[in-house]
Motif scaffolding. Sequence first.
Motif, PDB file in Angstrom:
ATOM      1  N   ARG A 115      -0.969  15.421  15.684  1.00 29.93           N
ATOM      2  CA  ARG A 115      -1.802  14.872  16.742  1.00 29.93           C
ATOM      3  C   ARG A 115      -3.272  14.794  16.320  1.00 29.93           C
ATOM      4  O   ARG A 115      -4.139  14.576  17.155  1.00 29.93           O
ATOM      5  N   GLU A 116      -3.541  15.014  15.055  1.00 31.28           N
ATOM      6  CA  GLU A 116      -4.939  14.980  14.651  1.00 31.28           C
ATOM      7  C   GLU A 116      -5.485  13.564  14.755  1.00 31.28           C
ATOM      8  O   GLU A 116      -4.760  12.587  14.613  1.00 31.28           O
ATOM      9  N   ASP A 117      -6.786  13.486  15.006  1.00 30.46           N
ATOM     10  CA  ASP A 117      -7.456  12.192  15.115  1.00 30.46           C
ATOM     11  C   ASP A 117      -7.660  11.641  13.713  1.00 30.46           C
ATOM     12  O   ASP A 117      -8.683  11.879  13.081  1.00 30.46           O
ATOM     13  N   GLN A 118      -6.672  10.901  13.248  1.00 26.86           N
ATOM     14  CA  GLN A 118      -6.657  10.473  11.851  1.00 26.86           C
ATOM     15  C   GLN A 118      -7.197   9.055  11.725  1.00 26.86           C
ATOM     16  O   GLN A 118      -6.722   8.137  12.385  1.00 26.86           O
ATOM     17  N   SER A 119      -8.200   8.868  10.928  1.00 20.80           N
ATOM     18  CA  SER A 119      -8.797   7.557  10.742  1.00 20.80           C
ATOM     19  C   SER A 119      -7.998   6.769   9.720  1.00 20.80           C
ATOM     20  O   SER A 119      -7.583   7.288   8.689  1.00 20.80           O
ATOM     21  N   ILE A 120      -7.774   5.488  10.034  1.00 22.66           N
ATOM     22  CA  ILE A 120      -7.051   4.645   9.087  1.00 22.66           C
ATOM     23  C   ILE A 120      -7.957   4.198   7.946  1.00 22.66           C
ATOM     24  O   ILE A 120      -7.470   3.682   6.933  1.00 22.66           O
ATOM     25  N   PHE A 121      -9.278   4.387   8.089  1.00 20.80           N
ATOM     26  CA  PHE A 121     -10.204   3.863   7.098  1.00 20.80           C
ATOM     27  C   PHE A 121     -10.252   4.725   5.838  1.00 20.80           C
ATOM     28  O   PHE A 121     -10.537   4.218   4.756  1.00 20.80           O
ATOM     29  N   LYS A 122      -9.987   6.028   5.965  1.00 25.11           N
ATOM     30  CA  LYS A 122     -10.090   6.899   4.799  1.00 25.11           C
ATOM     31  C   LYS A 122      -9.119   6.479   3.683  1.00 25.11           C
ATOM     32  O   LYS A 122      -9.545   6.257   2.539  1.00 25.11           O
ATOM     33  N   PRO A 123      -7.810   6.340   3.949  1.00 26.37           N
ATOM     34  CA  PRO A 123      -6.912   5.905   2.869  1.00 26.37           C
ATOM     35  C   PRO A 123      -7.187   4.483   2.405  1.00 26.37           C
ATOM     36  O   PRO A 123      -7.029   4.176   1.218  1.00 26.37           O
ATOM     37  N   LEU A 124      -7.613   3.594   3.329  1.00 31.77           N
ATOM     38  CA  LEU A 124      -7.923   2.233   2.916  1.00 31.77           C
ATOM     39  C   LEU A 124      -9.095   2.198   1.946  1.00 31.77           C
ATOM     40  O   LEU A 124      -9.064   1.494   0.930  1.00 31.77           O
ATOM     41  N   ILE A 125     -10.131   2.970   2.263  1.00 30.72           N
ATOM     42  CA  ILE A 125     -11.302   3.018   1.382  1.00 30.72           C
ATOM     43  C   ILE A 125     -10.932   3.604   0.023  1.00 30.72           C
ATOM     44  O   ILE A 125     -11.333   3.092  -1.027  1.00 30.72           O
ATOM     45  N   LEU A 126     -10.130   4.693   0.040  1.00 29.61           N
ATOM     46  CA  LEU A 126      -9.701   5.291  -1.223  1.00 29.61           C
ATOM     47  C   LEU A 126      -8.883   4.301  -2.044  1.00 29.61           C
ATOM     48  O   LEU A 126      -9.070   4.176  -3.264  1.00 29.61           O
ATOM     49  N   GLY A 127      -7.971   3.593  -1.376  1.00 31.55           N
ATOM     50  CA  GLY A 127      -7.153   2.621  -2.082  1.00 31.55           C
ATOM     51  C   GLY A 127      -7.971   1.488  -2.668  1.00 31.55           C
ATOM     52  O   GLY A 127      -7.748   1.056  -3.810  1.00 31.55           O
ATOM     53  N   LEU A 128      -8.941   0.980  -1.906  1.00 33.39           N
ATOM     54  CA  LEU A 128      -9.796  -0.089  -2.404  1.00 33.39           C
ATOM     55  C   LEU A 128     -10.659   0.380  -3.570  1.00 33.39           C
ATOM     56  O   LEU A 128     -10.889  -0.367  -4.533  1.00 33.39           O
ATOM     57  N   LEU A 129     -11.150   1.620  -3.501  1.00 31.74           N
ATOM     58  CA  LEU A 129     -11.944   2.161  -4.605  1.00 31.74           C
ATOM     59  C   LEU A 129     -11.106   2.280  -5.875  1.00 31.74           C
ATOM     60  O   LEU A 129     -11.568   1.947  -6.980  1.00 31.74           O
ATOM     61  N   VAL A 130      -9.866   2.787  -5.725  1.00 28.28           N
ATOM     62  CA  VAL A 130      -8.979   2.901  -6.888  1.00 28.28           C
ATOM     63  C   VAL A 130      -8.710   1.519  -7.479  1.00 28.28           C
ATOM     64  O   VAL A 130      -8.738   1.325  -8.711  1.00 28.28           O
ATOM     65  N   THR A 131      -8.466   0.541  -6.617  1.00 28.70           N
ATOM     66  CA  THR A 131      -8.213  -0.825  -7.089  1.00 28.70           C
ATOM     67  C   THR A 131      -9.421  -1.384  -7.832  1.00 28.70           C
ATOM     68  O   THR A 131      -9.290  -2.012  -8.895  1.00 28.70           O
ATOM     69  N   LEU A 132     -10.610  -1.154  -7.282  1.00 32.76           N
ATOM     70  CA  LEU A 132     -11.832  -1.640  -7.924  1.00 32.76           C
ATOM     71  C   LEU A 132     -12.018  -1.019  -9.303  1.00 32.76           C
ATOM     72  O   LEU A 132     -12.362  -1.710 -10.279  1.00 32.76           O
ATOM     73  N   VAL A 133     -11.769   0.275  -9.410  1.00 30.35           N
ATOM     74  CA  VAL A 133     -11.896   0.966 -10.699  1.00 30.35           C
ATOM     75  C   VAL A 133     -10.912   0.388 -11.709  1.00 30.35           C
ATOM     76  O   VAL A 133     -11.258   0.133 -12.881  1.00 30.35           O
ATOM     77  N   LEU A 134      -9.666   0.152 -11.272  1.00 30.79           N
ATOM     78  CA  LEU A 134      -8.663  -0.392 -12.185  1.00 30.79           C
ATOM     79  C   LEU A 134      -9.029  -1.807 -12.630  1.00 30.79           C
ATOM     80  O   LEU A 134      -8.852  -2.168 -13.801  1.00 30.79           O
ATOM     81  N   ILE A 135      -9.542  -2.615 -11.698  1.00 32.01           N
ATOM     82  CA  ILE A 135      -9.915  -3.988 -12.057  1.00 32.01           C
ATOM     83  C   ILE A 135     -11.069  -3.982 -13.051  1.00 32.01           C
ATOM     84  O   ILE A 135     -11.078  -4.756 -14.027  1.00 32.01           O
ATOM     85  N   ILE A 136     -12.052  -3.108 -12.838  1.00 32.10           N
ATOM     86  CA  ILE A 136     -13.181  -3.020 -13.773  1.00 32.10           C
ATOM     87  C   ILE A 136     -12.698  -2.564 -15.154  1.00 32.10           C
ATOM     88  O   ILE A 136     -13.093  -3.127 -16.190  1.00 32.10           O
ATOM     89  N   ALA A 137     -11.821  -1.542 -15.170  1.00 36.02           N
ATOM     90  CA  ALA A 137     -11.297  -1.057 -16.450  1.00 36.02           C
ATOM     91  C   ALA A 137     -10.473  -2.133 -17.139  1.00 36.02           C
ATOM     92  O   ALA A 137     -10.588  -2.340 -18.359  1.00 36.02           O
ATOM     93  N   ALA A 138      -9.651  -2.857 -16.362  1.00 35.47           N
ATOM     94  CA  ALA A 138      -8.834  -3.922 -16.944  1.00 35.47           C
ATOM     95  C   ALA A 138      -9.710  -5.050 -17.479  1.00 35.47           C
ATOM     96  O   ALA A 138      -9.431  -5.626 -18.543  1.00 35.47           O
ATOM     97  N   SER A 139     -10.784  -5.376 -16.751  1.00 37.43           N
ATOM     98  CA  SER A 139     -11.697  -6.426 -17.208  1.00 37.43           C
ATOM     99  C   SER A 139     -12.354  -6.043 -18.534  1.00 37.43           C
ATOM    100  O   SER A 139     -12.502  -6.881 -19.440  1.00 37.43           O
ATOM    101  N   ALA A 140     -12.737  -4.780 -18.650  1.00 36.28           N
ATOM    102  CA  ALA A 140     -13.344  -4.317 -19.898  1.00 36.28           C
ATOM    103  C   ALA A 140     -12.363  -4.429 -21.057  1.00 36.28           C
ATOM    104  O   ALA A 140     -12.734  -4.852 -22.171  1.00 36.28           O
ATOM    105  N   ILE A 141     -11.116  -4.078 -20.820  1.00 42.54           N
ATOM    106  CA  ILE A 141     -10.102  -4.165 -21.878  1.00 42.54           C
ATOM    107  C   ILE A 141      -9.871  -5.611 -22.283  1.00 42.54           C
ATOM    108  O   ILE A 141      -9.785  -5.945 -23.482  1.00 42.54           O
ATOM    109  N   LEU A 142      -9.768  -6.510 -21.299  1.00 42.61           N
ATOM    110  CA  LEU A 142      -9.518  -7.918 -21.599  1.00 42.61           C
ATOM    111  C   LEU A 142     -10.698  -8.541 -22.354  1.00 42.61           C
ATOM    112  O   LEU A 142     -10.506  -9.313 -23.308  1.00 42.61           O
ATOM    113  N   LEU A 143     -11.921  -8.214 -21.924  1.00 41.64           N
ATOM    114  CA  LEU A 143     -13.090  -8.757 -22.615  1.00 41.64           C
ATOM    115  C   LEU A 143     -13.189  -8.237 -24.043  1.00 41.64           C
ATOM    116  O   LEU A 143     -13.589  -8.970 -24.960  1.00 41.64           O
TER     117      LEU A 143
END
Length: 686
Positions: free
Chosen positions: A355-383
Motif C-alpha cells: 500500500r505504499e505510495d509508489q511513484s511510477i516515475f522512479k523506475p521510468l527515470i531509471l530505465g531512461l537513464l540506463v537506455t541513454l547510457v547504453l546509447i551513448i556507449a554504443a555510439s562511441a563504439i560505432l564511431l
Amino acid sequence: MTSLLITAKNLMRSSRRGTMAIILFMVAYGIFAHLHPNGFGTTTITTNSNQGAALALATVGQSIVLLAGGIDLSIGSILVLVRSVASHMLDGSTFGILLGLLACLATGTLAGWINGAIIVYGRIQPVIATLASGLVFYGFALWLRPTPGGKVSLILGDFLTYESNIWLPDFLGTTILGRIPSAIIAIILMTALVWLPLRRTLIGRALIATGSNPQAAKMSGLPVQRAKIVSYMIGGFFAACGGIFMSALTLTGDANGVQTGFYTLNTLAASVIGGTSLAGGIGGVLGPIFGAYTLSMIGPIIRASDKILWVFDASPIIQPLFEGLILLFAISLGAAAALREKNRLLLLGQAYRSREDQSIFKPLILGLLVTLVLIIAASAILLANGDTLPFLSFNFLILQIQNAAFLGAFSLGAFLVIKIGQIDLSMPGAITACAMIGTMNTPVLTIPTILLVGILIGLVNGVGVAYLRVPSIIFTLGVNSVLLGMISIITGGFAPSSQATELMTSLGSGRLISPIPNAALLILAFFFLMWFLLKRSRLGREISAIGFSEGAAYLSGIRTPLVIVGIFVAAGFCYGVGTILLTGFSGKAFQGMGNPYLMPAIAAVVLGGSNIAGGRGHPLAMLIGVMVVVLIQSTLATIQMPPALREIIHGSVLILILLGQSIQPKRKRKSMEQSMTGPGIVEKTV
C-alpha cells in the motif's frame, strides 16, 4: 517456545507427506521393473540412479528455500552455470580437481547468497528477483561455454557414476555395499552433512519458523533475515552439486537454456510430491529426494513400454506432453489441503500486499537513464569502428515502434496479471501454441483460432489459480510445460508449412497510415482502451482492490475468483493478439516463437512503474517501459553484443530497476514495517 512447537508440528506433517513420496517411487519403479527385462539389475539401477541424481540434489536445495518461505526460479540457471564452470576446472591433477570442486561449490553458494541478499536487503519479491538473477547466471554460463564442450576428468566421472566398488576397499567392494550406485551415496552424504546439523542449529529453527510465520519468528528474536539468506545459499550449494554431477555424467559442459527451465520446474514439482509446502514452514529433504526420483522414472517407464496408460503409443514425441501433464498434476497436489479449508479467508492469499505510495516515475527515470547510457556507449563504439549512428535515423525509430507493438501486446497481458498480484509464466508456450495451431487451419479460421487458443489457455490458468488455489508462478510454469509438449505432438517436432494469412501480414507489417505501422496503431488503441477500463469502470476498481488485498476485496463483496479468471482470460487474449501481429510480421510460425518475450514483457511492466506485488500500475506508463526495453535490446543488437552479455545486461538492468523501485525513506520504511506487524495481517498464501 512457540517457534519450537511450530517446528515440531510441521516436521511431523512433512514426515507423513514424505512417506507418500516413498510409496509413489516404489510403485513407479515397480512398474518400470515389470516392463524392463533387467529392471532390478545392478547396471540398470545405477543408470536410473544417475538419471535422477542431479535433479535430486537440486531438489534438496529448492526444498530448503521453500521451507524458509521463499522460492528460487534461478536454481536451474545456477546448475547450468556450475556445469559450465566445471567443464573448465574439473580436469588435470587430483589437487587441481579438488580445487575445481571447491570453486564449483563456491560458485553455486555465491549465486545463492546473491539471491538472498537481493531479496532480503533489496526487499524484492523472490519470484521476480530470482527470475532476473537467473538471466544473469545463465548469461555467465553462456559466456563460459557458448558451445557444448570442455573436458571433465574421466576418473571423477567414474567415481560418481559407477557402483561404489570402484573406490571401496576390496573387502567391502565385494559385498552388497559395492553394488550401491555412487550417485546414491553422494546424495546421502551431501544431504546428511548439511541437513542434519542444520536442523539442530538456531539458524535451522529460524529457517522453519520463518517459513511458518515470519512475523512471529521475528518477534521471538530469531534471526529471520539471516535464515532467509542461508536458505538461498544452501539452495545454490545443492544446485552446484547437481551441476557437478551433470558434468561428471556427460564429461562436458553445456549452457543449455532448456535445462534451466526443466530443472527449475521439476525441483518445484518434486518438492511438492515430497511433502514440502509451497507456502513454507512444512517439509524436509527425504521426501523431495524420492519425489525427484519418482519424476525421473517417467521417461524410463515410457521408453520401456509399448503403450502409455494402455492407450497411447509410447513414441518419443508424446513423452514431453505426458511428462508435462504429470508435472502439472504433481504441482497441483499442493492445493489439496487448501481445498479442504472451510474458512474462505484463509484461501485468499495475502491480506496485505503493498500500500505504499509508489511513484511510477522512479523506475521510468531509471530505465531512461540506463537506455541513454547504453546509447551513448554504443555510439562511441560505432564511431570508433568508423560506422554511422543508426540511432539518428528515422527508419530506426519506426523499426523500434514496430518491434514495440509485438512486445506491447504481450506486456499488456503480463500487466493485467501482475495488476492482481499474480504472475503468468506460460507466455512462451502460449505464444508458440497460438501460432502453431492457428496457422495449421484454413486462412478464414486462422485468426479466430489463435484468439480462441489464447483464451482457452488463459481460462485454464485462471481456474487453476482462482479455484484450485495453486500459486500462479507454479501453475503457469506447469501449463507452459504442457503446452510445449502438446506442440511437439501436433507438429511432430517441426514447424507447420502453412504461412501467415494476408490479413495477418497486413496487420503485422502493413502501414495504412504511412509511415506508422498498423500493429503500432492497433496496440496503441488497446492501451488507451485498457487505461479507460481500469480508470473509469467498476471492473478496474475491483482489479486494483484484488491487487492490494484479495481478502479485503472478497469481504467487500467482490467475486474475486471470477475476476481472477477473467484477467487470465484477458491476458490469453492479449497473447493471441500479439501472436497474430508477430506471425504476420515474420510470415510464419516457428518453434520457440515465444521464448524471447517473457522476461522483456515483465521488465516492461516493472519499468512502467507497476508494483510487481500487485495493486499499482498504469498501462500508459507501461507503454513507455515497452519502448525502453525495445531500445535497450536494439542498442545491444546494433553493436553486435554477444548473446551471453545480452542476457547478463537484461537481468542486471531489471534487478537495478527493482532495487531502485524498492528504495524508501528510512522513516517511511519503518512506519510500513510497523503497520505490517499489526493484528489481523495475513502474510502467507495457503
